[in-house]
Write a protein that holds these residues in place. Structure first.
Motif, PDB file in Angstrom:
ATOM      1  N   ARG A 138      48.577  44.593  50.125  1.00  0.00           N
ATOM      2  CA  ARG A 138      48.945  43.651  49.078  1.00  0.00           C
ATOM      3  C   ARG A 138      50.311  43.038  49.378  1.00  0.00           C
ATOM      4  N   ASP A 139      50.470  41.816  48.872  1.00  0.00           N
ATOM      5  CA  ASP A 139      51.735  41.104  48.951  1.00  0.00           C
ATOM      6  C   ASP A 139      52.038  40.638  47.537  1.00  0.00           C
ATOM      7  N   ASN A 140      52.897  41.369  46.836  1.00  0.00           N
ATOM      8  CA  ASN A 140      53.172  41.030  45.438  1.00  0.00           C
ATOM      9  C   ASN A 140      53.917  39.704  45.310  1.00  0.00           C
ATOM     10  N   THR A 141      54.624  39.298  46.349  1.00  0.00           N
ATOM     11  CA  THR A 141      55.314  37.999  46.273  1.00  0.00           C
ATOM     12  C   THR A 141      54.300  36.861  46.285  1.00  0.00           C
ATOM     13  N   LYS A 142      53.148  37.094  46.874  1.00  0.00           N
ATOM     14  CA  LYS A 142      52.075  36.092  46.900  1.00  0.00           C
ATOM     15  C   LYS A 142      51.008  36.384  45.854  1.00  0.00           C
ATOM     16  N   LYS A 143      51.189  37.463  45.085  1.00  0.00           N
ATOM     17  CA  LYS A 143      50.236  37.827  44.040  1.00  0.00           C
ATOM     18  C   LYS A 143      48.834  37.971  44.618  1.00  0.00           C
ATOM     19  N   THR A 144      48.747  38.622  45.769  1.00  0.00           N
ATOM     20  CA  THR A 144      47.479  38.700  46.492  1.00  0.00           C
ATOM     21  C   THR A 144      47.254  40.099  47.064  1.00  0.00           C
ATOM     22  N   GLN A 198      43.354  36.860  44.641  1.00  0.00           N
ATOM     23  CA  GLN A 198      44.544  36.111  44.229  1.00  0.00           C
ATOM     24  C   GLN A 198      44.704  36.185  42.719  1.00  0.00           C
ATOM     25  N   ALA A 199      45.896  36.540  42.279  1.00  0.00           N
ATOM     26  CA  ALA A 199      46.197  36.590  40.847  1.00  0.00           C
ATOM     27  C   ALA A 199      47.003  35.370  40.429  1.00  0.00           C
ATOM     28  N   ASN A 200      47.061  35.145  39.125  1.00  0.00           N
ATOM     29  CA  ASN A 200      47.682  33.921  38.615  1.00  0.00           C
ATOM     30  C   ASN A 200      49.024  34.135  37.946  1.00  0.00           C
ATOM     31  N   ILE A 201      49.457  35.398  37.739  1.00  0.00           N
ATOM     32  CA  ILE A 201      50.699  35.636  37.026  1.00  0.00           C
ATOM     33  C   ILE A 201      51.529  36.685  37.755  1.00  0.00           C
ATOM     34  N   ASP A 202      52.846  36.628  37.552  1.00  0.00           N
ATOM     35  CA  ASP A 202      53.758  37.521  38.256  1.00  0.00           C
ATOM     36  C   ASP A 202      53.592  38.981  37.863  1.00  0.00           C
ATOM     37  N   SER A 203      53.126  39.219  36.636  1.00  0.00           N
ATOM     38  CA  SER A 203      52.955  40.607  36.198  1.00  0.00           C
ATOM     39  C   SER A 203      51.826  41.314  36.950  1.00  0.00           C
ATOM     40  N   PHE A 204      51.224  40.618  37.872  1.00  0.00           N
ATOM     41  CA  PHE A 204      50.249  41.212  38.806  1.00  0.00           C
ATOM     42  C   PHE A 204      50.799  42.488  39.416  1.00  0.00           C
ATOM     43  N   SER A 205      52.117  42.549  39.613  1.00  0.00           N
ATOM     44  CA  SER A 205      52.721  43.727  40.246  1.00  0.00           C
ATOM     45  C   SER A 205      52.657  44.973  39.367  1.00  0.00           C
ATOM     46  N   TRP A 206      52.273  44.831  38.113  1.00  0.00           N
ATOM     47  CA  TRP A 206      52.111  45.971  37.220  1.00  0.00           C
ATOM     48  C   TRP A 206      50.695  46.560  37.290  1.00  0.00           C
ATOM     49  N   TYR A 207      49.854  46.013  38.152  1.00  0.00           N
ATOM     50  CA  TYR A 207      48.470  46.436  38.206  1.00  0.00           C
ATOM     51  C   TYR A 207      48.127  47.069  39.547  1.00  0.00           C
ATOM     52  N   ALA A 208      47.473  48.216  39.466  1.00  0.00           N
ATOM     53  CA  ALA A 208      46.796  48.742  40.638  1.00  0.00           C
ATOM     54  C   ALA A 208      45.502  47.958  40.805  1.00  0.00           C
ATOM     55  N   ILE A 209      45.101  47.740  42.042  1.00  0.00           N
ATOM     56  CA  ILE A 209      43.927  46.918  42.334  1.00  0.00           C
ATOM     57  C   ILE A 209      42.863  47.742  43.031  1.00  0.00           C
ATOM     58  N   GLY A 210      41.660  47.581  42.572  1.00  0.00           N
ATOM     59  CA  GLY A 210      40.520  48.214  43.222  1.00  0.00           C
ATOM     60  C   GLY A 210      39.582  47.175  43.797  1.00  0.00           C
ATOM     61  N   TRP A 211      38.951  47.518  44.913  1.00  0.00           N
ATOM     62  CA  TRP A 211      37.883  46.696  45.478  1.00  0.00           C
ATOM     63  C   TRP A 211      36.553  47.392  45.223  1.00  0.00           C
ATOM     64  N   PHE A 212      35.586  46.612  44.798  1.00  0.00           N
ATOM     65  CA  PHE A 212      34.263  47.114  44.456  1.00  0.00           C
ATOM     66  C   PHE A 212      33.223  46.246  45.142  1.00  0.00           C
ATOM     67  N   ARG A 213      32.040  46.788  45.253  1.00  0.00           N
ATOM     68  CA  ARG A 213      30.942  45.972  45.767  1.00  0.00           C
ATOM     69  C   ARG A 213      29.644  46.348  45.072  1.00  0.00           C
ATOM     70  N   GLN A 214      28.763  45.367  45.027  1.00  0.00           N
ATOM     71  CA  GLN A 214      27.461  45.578  44.411  1.00  0.00           C
ATOM     72  C   GLN A 214      26.402  44.978  45.309  1.00  0.00           C
ATOM     73  N   ALA A 215      25.593  45.850  45.878  1.00  0.00           N
ATOM     74  CA  ALA A 215      24.490  45.413  46.727  1.00  0.00           C
ATOM     75  C   ALA A 215      23.284  45.103  45.852  1.00  0.00           C
ATOM     76  N   PHE A 231      51.615  52.586  34.491  1.00  0.00           N
ATOM     77  CA  PHE A 231      53.064  52.760  34.544  1.00  0.00           C
ATOM     78  C   PHE A 231      53.489  53.479  35.819  1.00  0.00           C
ATOM     79  N   VAL A 232      52.520  54.073  36.499  1.00  0.00           N
ATOM     80  CA  VAL A 232      52.836  54.846  37.698  1.00  0.00           C
ATOM     81  C   VAL A 232      52.653  53.952  38.921  1.00  0.00           C
ATOM     82  N   PRO A 233      53.704  53.620  39.617  1.00  0.00           N
ATOM     83  CA  PRO A 233      53.578  52.643  40.705  1.00  0.00           C
ATOM     84  C   PRO A 233      52.819  53.149  41.923  1.00  0.00           C
TER      85      PRO A 233
END
Length: 127
Positions: free
Chosen positions: A72-78, A23-40, A102-104
């Motif tokens: 992702r749901d950019n309207t929910k910033k999630t 979950q993100a806190n700001i609307d500009s979240f839609s300008w970010y690509a998101i990665g999932w990572f893990r650390q065992a 800048f590349v969507p």
């Protein structure tokens, strides 16, 4: 400033499912690509999945392909990570990271490019 909060981790038996949220806190979240990572335990942080800004492109490492689905749901910033058929080897702390672009349609699974991170959520897969 962008802040990310992961949730949805827990203890699950092998073969079970979990859905993680980032979950993100700001609307500009839609300008970010998101990665999932893990650390065992005792290992480095690895990128396992990513989703582009507009949600049209996704990518997965071989170990989770066919079992995990990112959306992702950019309207929910999630951003979500649906994890099915979990294995003990999936046990790790899971993090989401954000990389502005800048590349969507691009997404990234390299940790070095992430400008923002969540605090992580523990996933434990055990009988």
């Amino acid at each position: 400033q962008l802040q990310l909060v992961e949730s949805g981790g827990g203890l699950v038996q092998p073969g079970g499912s979990l859905t993680l949220s980032c979950q993100a806190n700001i609307d500009s979240f839609s300008w970010y690509a998101i990665g999932w990572f893990r650390q065992a335990p005792g290992k480095g942080r690895e990128g396992i999945s990513c989703i582009s800004r507009n949600g049209t492109n996704t990518n997965y490492v071989e170990a989770v392909k066919g079992r995990f689905t990112v959306s992702r749901d950019n309207t929910k910033k999630t951003v979500y990570l649906q994890m099915n058929n979990l294995e003990p080897e999936d046990t790790a702390v899971y993090y989401c990271g954000a990389q502005s672009t800048f590349v969507p349609t691009m997404c990234f699974m390299g940790s070095s490019g992430m400008g923002f991170w969540g605090q992580g959520t523990q996933v434990t897969v055990s009988p």
